[in-house]
Design a protein around this motif. Structure first.
Motif, PDB file in Angstrom:
ATOM      1  N   UNK A   1       0.824  -1.202   0.000  1.00 25.98           N
ATOM      2  CA  UNK A   1       0.000   0.000   0.000  1.00 25.98           C
ATOM      3  C   UNK A   1       0.865   1.261   0.000  1.00 25.98           C
ATOM      4  N   UNK A   2       1.970   1.217   0.730  1.00 26.60           N
ATOM      5  CA  UNK A   2       2.892   2.359   0.750  1.00 26.60           C
ATOM      6  C   UNK A   2       3.597   2.499  -0.599  1.00 26.60           C
TER       7      UNK A   2
ATOM      8  N   UNK B   1       1.957   9.154  -6.328  1.00 26.60           N
ATOM      9  CA  UNK B   1       2.425  10.540  -6.200  1.00 26.60           C
ATOM     10  C   UNK B   1       3.192  10.954  -7.445  1.00 26.60           C
ATOM     11  N   UNK B   2       3.795   9.957  -8.125  1.00 30.30           N
ATOM     12  CA  UNK B   2       4.550  10.244  -9.343  1.00 30.30           C
ATOM     13  C   UNK B   2       3.692  10.028 -10.592  1.00 30.30           C
TER      14      UNK B   2
ATOM     15  N   UNK C   1       1.177   4.105  -2.980  1.00 33.37           N
ATOM     16  CA  UNK C   1       1.014   5.533  -2.675  1.00 33.37           C
ATOM     17  C   UNK C   1       2.180   6.339  -3.250  1.00 33.37           C
ATOM     18  N   UNK C   2       3.357   5.801  -3.072  1.00 26.20           N
ATOM     19  CA  UNK C   2       4.579   6.468  -3.532  1.00 26.20           C
ATOM     20  C   UNK C   2       4.566   6.592  -5.064  1.00 26.20           C
TER      21      UNK C   2
ATOM     22  N   UNK D   1      10.914   4.927 -10.244  1.00 29.00           N
ATOM     23  CA  UNK D   1      10.302   5.342  -8.977  1.00 29.00           C
ATOM     24  C   UNK D   1      10.299   4.164  -8.003  1.00 29.00           C
TER      25      UNK D   1
ATOM     26  N   UNK E   1      13.229   4.010  -5.903  1.00 28.17           N
ATOM     27  CA  UNK E   1      13.343   5.021  -4.839  1.00 28.17           C
ATOM     28  C   UNK E   1      12.567   4.652  -3.586  1.00 28.17           C
TER      29      UNK E   1
ATOM     30  N   UNK F   1      13.427   5.726   0.433  1.00 25.56           N
ATOM     31  CA  UNK F   1      12.518   6.689   1.063  1.00 25.56           C
ATOM     32  C   UNK F   1      11.997   6.166   2.395  1.00 25.56           C
ATOM     33  N   UNK F   2      11.622   4.888   2.411  1.00 21.28           N
ATOM     34  CA  UNK F   2      11.063   4.330   3.643  1.00 21.28           C
ATOM     35  C   UNK F   2      12.147   3.861   4.606  1.00 21.28           C
TER      36      UNK F   2
END
Lengths: 461, 168
Positions: free
Chosen positions: A397-398, A405-406, A401-402, A449, A452, A456-457
């Motif tokens: 799910x994260x 956003x892109x 979401x990431x 992406x 990345x 990021x996490x």
């Protein structure tokens, strides 16, 4: 007033200022692409012009729609076909003695013929449903009804009871699993399953042991919506038929992406859904071999599926109408036929090749990212154009979401295949799925992406 | 390319809580009669709730133990076990820190504030003095699809408390 039928395919005037001339010309696309094997990048760009929804910004980035495995987008011609029906021919089909009703019936049945030809079937072998799930339920409830004695001696083939076995596989979508679980519960039959191996392919050795003379039905998916593999249906049909079992094929992930010939495959039943193959929602297709549909009792009953009715009983129409109770999804069927025309025009063999390329690009890309695990087989095994991955330490799910956003749309979760995810040791995954309008650049953006995500996490890099 | 929107949503506090998972336990078996009796002997009333987010399959089990009654009822035990996204896991960790040791009335007031903030679609500026780390979830309220993730542990907590509600 006399109804004048417009020509069946291109509804638009070629002189219109439209974004693309794709699917509006009698010229085969191969003449323009310079290659008859796959779709060139120029051709993909031309195709994209037929899909208005693809041309928008999401969160400030151009939309990269990589969720066609869940639902595909509609070309303008499909939307126009539906609109044209409502503007010019809307009427009740198979009844009424007026010109419009004849016209509606004609295009509705022409749509059936188009879809039948697309999958190598006869017209009376194609039953309209609301979606693929309804098709699975239709057959499972027909089995149920036969098990209660409905359908008379002709329906013996569909009668189940204690000692009979229904076989599914561990990679089924819930829609090709739960209706069979319920059928087993209703009839006392036993549900068994063919396991999936660690690489995401079916264990065919086990299949040989599980399919036995007690097996009455094998329900299996043609292509996996999670691991992307194309199952060896030829072998499974031979094995199932050798023990006199019927074969039910879930073609939801194959009909949109490869040239499907159900008669050649030899399956007894198949389902697929319109919205996954450039068509609208609300329409699905059930295929059944003519002699089986003729022997099968109905599921939904009511108007439009009978010959004579008295207060105690009714005689039913021959298939396919026997299985199409109530007002039909007329505009959706017509729009689906338009989608099929679009696909045929483009060429299913070329779409399959193009998507295999995209699938390879995805596989090569995701396997090169540290901490990203590809579900299912790697290079060397043909897959439809999708890849599901697990990013170590980051929930799907994260990840989704990431990516969103892109501007990148993917599916996250269990993709209606919880048992398969459990088998592969994850609860959820992130799936990118492509179609004929997907560009290499979109796949590359997804990969960039995705790389990345773990940094990021704050997990392993 | 990491955008500020992502940093707003996934604040460092949230990412840290997702990792530290305060109050998480490795096992949380179903509450059976034995466990309830043992707790009861120690003056603690136990309840447990399991919640699933059907959209993504996230799940969580929250166990609450209350000591005292009426206005004195206090959350003496708190434990959770779950699997899910960083938002739901961080939220469970923050829930642990927020309600453990508080009275039932205090925790219910926090729950109301938290829910109000998450349903505000970004319009409520949280009071960090009151909400503490839970204020970090204000960014989540701008993502309606993720509100469920953040609420999941709190809903489980609320359901467990409800099981222990005393007749009015």
């Amino acid at each position: 007033m006399t109804f004048v039928a417009p020509p069946p395919a291109p509804a638009r005037d070629p002189s219109d200022q439209t974004p693309s001339d794709h699917a509006q010309t009698d010229q085969p696309l191969t003449d323009r692409s310079g290659s008859d094997l796959t779709l060139s990048s120029d051709e993909v760009l031309r195709i994209r012009n037929d899909f208005p929804v693809l041309h928008q910004l999401v969160n400030g980035h151009p939309l990269a729609y990589l969720d066609s495995g869940a639902t595909s987008q509609n070309p303008i011609s499909v939307m126009e076909a539906e609109q044209e029906y409502y503007e010019q021919r809307n009427a009740a089909v198979h009844r009424g003695a007026h010109t419009l009703a004849f016209a509606a019936t004609e295009v509705f049945e022409a749509a059936r013929a188009t879809v039948a030809a697309f999958v190598g079937a006869a017209e009376n072998e194609i039953v309209w449903t609301s979606n693929a799930t309804e098709g699975v339920n239709l057959v499972s409830y027909a089995f149920s009804n036969a098990s209660l004695g409905l359908g008379g001696p002709a329906a013996t083939r569909f009668r189940l009871g204690t000692g009979d076995e229904i076989v599914v596989t561990e990679m089924e979508h819930h829609s090709n699993l739960i209706p069979w679980q319920q059928l087993a519960l209703r009839t006392g039959a036993t549900l068994r399953f063919i396991p999936v191996r660690a690489d995401g392919t079916l264990d065919m050795t086990a299949a040989g042991e599980i399919l036995n003379p007690r097996t009455r039905l094998l329900a299996v998916t043609h292509a996996s919506n999670v691991v992307g593999t194309i199952n060896p249906i030829d072998d499974l049909v031979a094995m199932a038929h050798a023990v006199d079992a019927l074969v039910f094929l879930d073609a939801c992930q194959s009909a949109p992406h490869l040239a499907l010939d159900l008669t050649a495959l030899g399956v007894d039943f198949a389902v697929f859904s319109g919205h996954k193959m450039l068509g609208p929602t609300g329409i699905g297709v059930l295929y059944g071999k003519a002699e089986l549909l003729a022997a099968m009792p109905p599921f939904l009953t009511g108007g439009s599926m009978i010959t004579t009715v008295d207060m105690q009983g009714a005689e039913f129409l021959a298939p396919p109408q026997r299985f199409e109770a109530g007002t039909q999804r007329i505009s959706q069927a017509i729009a689906l036929a338009s989608a099929v025309d679009y696909l045929s025009h483009t060429g299913m063999h070329r779409i399959r090749t193009r998507e295999a390329e995209l699938g390879r690009r995805l596989v090569e890309g995701v396997t090169a990212i540290p901490g990203v695990r590809l579900l299912g087989p790697g290079l060397g095994v043909e897959r439809i154009g999708l890849a599901a991955v697990d990013v170590a330490g980051v929930h799907a799910h994260d990840v989704g979401q990431f990516l969103d956003e892109a501007g990148i749309a993917v599916r996250v979760g269990h993709h209606c295949a919880q048992p398969l995810h459990k088998k592969l040791g994850v609860t959820a995954s992130t799936r990118a799925s492509t179609y004929l309008y997907t560009t290499d650049d979109e796949v590359d953006r997804f990969l960039a992406v995705l790389a990345e995500v773990a940094p990021f996490f704050g997990v392993s890099r | 390319m990491t955008s500020s929107a992502m940093q707003q949503l996934y604040q460092q506090i949230i990412l840290d809580h997702a990792k530290s998972a305060n109050g998480a336990v490795a096992e949380l078996a179903a509450l059976d009669a034995d466990a309830a009796t043992a707790a009861s002997a120690a003056g603690v009333r136990l309840a447990q709730s399991h919640q699933v987010n059907t959209t993504c399959g996230d799940e969580i089990t929250v166990r609450v133990g209350l000591s005292g009654t009426g206005a004195d009822a206090r959350i003496d035990e708190f434990a959770w076990r779950g699997a899910g996204c960083s938002i739901s896991m961080a939220s469970a960790s923050v829930l642990n820190d927020t309600v453990r040791g508080t009275t039932v009335a205090e925790s219910e007031a926090m729950l109301d504030l938290f829910r109000e903030m998450l349903r505000s679609r970004g319009t409520i500026e949280p009071d960090e003095e009151v909400l503490g780390d839970a204020a970090a979830f204000a960014g989540v309220s701008k993502y309606p699809a993720r509100v469920k993730c953040a609420m999941l542990p709190w809903v489980a907590f609320e359901a467990a408390l409800l099981q222990l509600a005393e007749p009015a």
